[in-house]
Design a protein around this motif. Sequence first.
Motif, mmCIF file in Angstrom:
data_model
loop_
_atom_site.group_PDB
_atom_site.id
_atom_site.type_symbol
_atom_site.label_atom_id
_atom_site.label_comp_id
_atom_site.label_asym_id
_atom_site.label_seq_id
_atom_site.Cartn_x
_atom_site.Cartn_y
_atom_site.Cartn_z
ATOM 1 N N PHE A 1 0.770 -1.156 0.096
ATOM 2 C CA PHE A 1 0.071 0.027 -0.018
ATOM 3 C C PHE A 1 0.874 1.088 0.192
ATOM 4 O O PHE A 1 1.762 1.397 1.062
ATOM 5 C CB PHE A 1 -1.026 0.001 0.983
ATOM 6 C CG PHE A 1 -2.023 -1.093 1.200
ATOM 7 C CD1 PHE A 1 -1.644 -2.347 1.880
ATOM 8 C CD2 PHE A 1 -3.118 -0.967 0.719
ATOM 9 C CE1 PHE A 1 -2.627 -3.361 1.849
ATOM 10 C CE2 PHE A 1 -4.128 -1.757 0.692
ATOM 11 C CZ PHE A 1 -4.036 -3.176 1.294
ATOM 12 N N VAL A 2 0.754 2.112 -0.938
ATOM 13 C CA VAL A 2 1.617 3.417 -1.120
ATOM 14 C C VAL A 2 0.632 4.493 -0.849
ATOM 15 O O VAL A 2 -0.387 4.823 -1.665
ATOM 16 C CB VAL A 2 2.111 3.060 -2.452
ATOM 17 C CG1 VAL A 2 2.999 4.582 -2.597
ATOM 18 C CG2 VAL A 2 3.117 2.032 -2.758
ATOM 19 N N PHE A 3 1.041 5.312 0.357
ATOM 20 C CA PHE A 3 0.189 6.513 0.360
ATOM 21 C C PHE A 3 0.649 7.688 -0.196
ATOM 22 O O PHE A 3 1.662 7.990 -0.081
ATOM 23 C CB PHE A 3 0.069 6.647 1.945
ATOM 24 C CG PHE A 3 -0.458 5.586 2.860
ATOM 25 C CD1 PHE A 3 -0.057 4.434 3.465
ATOM 26 C CD2 PHE A 3 -2.073 5.354 2.990
ATOM 27 C CE1 PHE A 3 -0.557 3.295 3.835
ATOM 28 C CE2 PHE A 3 -2.575 4.448 3.651
ATOM 29 C CZ PHE A 3 -1.905 3.229 4.136
ATOM 30 N N VAL A 4 -0.285 8.249 -1.161
ATOM 31 C CA VAL A 4 0.145 9.541 -2.098
ATOM 32 C C VAL A 4 -0.845 10.655 -1.604
ATOM 33 O O VAL A 4 -1.717 10.231 -1.226
ATOM 34 C CB VAL A 4 0.091 9.240 -3.433
ATOM 35 C CG1 VAL A 4 1.430 7.813 -3.441
ATOM 36 C CG2 VAL A 4 -1.052 8.444 -4.010
ATOM 37 N N ASP A 5 -0.350 11.686 -2.109
ATOM 38 C CA ASP A 5 -1.256 12.995 -2.167
ATOM 39 C C ASP A 5 -2.415 13.032 -3.402
ATOM 40 O O ASP A 5 -3.363 13.509 -3.175
ATOM 41 C CB ASP A 5 -0.437 14.149 -2.073
ATOM 42 C CG ASP A 5 0.354 14.263 -0.833
ATOM 43 O OD1 ASP A 5 1.550 14.975 -0.748
ATOM 44 O OD2 ASP A 5 -0.229 13.850 0.265
#
Length: 584
Positions: free
Chosen positions: A455-459
């Motif tokens: 899971f990659v948390f991005v803006d």
Amino acid sequence: MNVASIFAHMPGDRPCLLFDGATQSYAQVRARAAGVRARLLAEGVGRGDFVALVLPNGPEFVASYLGVLSLGAVAVCINPMLAEVETAFILADSACRLALAQGDVAARLSLNGLPVLDAGIGPAPGTWASEEVPDDHPAVIVYSSGTSGRPKGVMLSHGNVAFTARSKVRYMRVTGADRLLLFLPLHHCFGQNAILLPGLFAGASVVLQRRFDRAAVLQSLRTDGVTMVFGVPTTFLALEGRITPADCPAVRYWFSAAAPLPLEVEERWQQHMGLPIHQGYGQTECSPFATYNHIHSLRRGKVGTAINGVELRIVDPADGRDLPAGEAGEIVLRGPNVMLGYLNRPEDTAKAIRQGWLHTGDIGRLDAEGYLSVEDRLTDLIIVGGRNVYPAEVENALYAHPAVAEVAVYGVSDPFLGEEVWANVVLKPSVSVDAQELEAVCRRSLAAYKVPTAFVFVDALPRNPTGKILKRELRAAARPVAQDPARRERGSELDSSRLESWVRDWLGRHLNLSPGAIERDRAFAEYGLDSVLGVALARELAAPLGRSVDLTLVWEASTLAGLLARLREAGAASAGACAVPAAT
């Protein structure tokens, strides 16, 4: 018929465009289009010539589009925000005779040697005229977004465009009293054929905006009498929680297309706004209208049944055989909406249109009543250890979490499994959630092999101008991370008891079991651990162990006790290999 001929019969005093607070009547828009037509005639442009429209949303685009088509010339629609090299490719590919542009874009095109006319051409008096052309005469070239390489020019005929406009008017019940909000790009097929032209064919008013701006949209909904709103899923995610029925008193109709609308969003919108978000299905290659979720029998999570005149099938992408209701396969269709072909690409055209059927490259399934649900792009299909994973299914599971604002699921190359499932997640403002919690949400509704391993948390998520997420960019960014051995091997070694607890916890989460329920000498296969999950476990063991693990290890150790023993042996061998040899 020539699509531009519709202007010959429109009441001139009826409002046509509302833009930047000013209203233009049908007579005024017609006169502006006549001015473009006259100027192009003076430049020697005629039937079959290609003319580039490198214009933003605005009255100039509408007048230029209709002026070009009225001559039997072909409008090549180009996003004015493209990089210079991208624009140069399209101009060369289409061999445009000249371009209509404005401002800096016009200056840049002129420097490249292409004749450029300023699209701000004044009105021309006199009777509106348009050249008679057959239905299969090219009207417009719309370039695909190029998600798998160089963009291709989709050739749409006057017959394609008119069929879609009339069908939209019929199915959406557009009347002259309607006001259609249009902020989607006019250089794209959705903005042109699914909003602008149906509005003009119905004699309605089009409330035109340069682009989607939430504040401007909300203001327009309050003050401009908008009755119909069209967007992509991102539109509704951006408006959700910031709009109430009181903000849009005249709106009777909401519509979403271009990408699958998460069912969670659809249901929340209906509950909060009191009106459904209607959906249809199409793509640039079919003008872009093929199915519609009917007002009289709406089905949530569906994009409707084939519209009149269009046939639709679901086939096995490997051998082309028809699949039964409920089974997922490639969507193929035929009808008067299907493109002429790809400009200058006969091989690509032959691959896309086979025996009259357009092979869409989209994965979908039909229910027993003929309602279509779109699963994903065939090219976005993720294959994990030989098993198909449709990203939209995983995305819908993640949208069930209240902290998730947007998500994109995609495949990342893996030497053992073929691909891994990754998810880039945008969270709602002022909320937080960790990967474990999102993983747990997925495990409640998905098979274990479908659950993302990262899971990659991005803006924000990368998008093309029509709002489609560019998953190729996500894959490209993820690839070096996935291939970095340090990604999986950071950590400190665990003692035996802590390692057993870690493995039990991992198995419990992935198999939906209590960690205490896992017996040391019971075969993993009896709990449902397959080869795909075995590889995932071996890979993730690298972090707590602080070293790499043979990815076949779990396959060979069939029980928890056996796995722990093999890990101890491998650890001892690794330590011995690193020892300094004795002097001889």
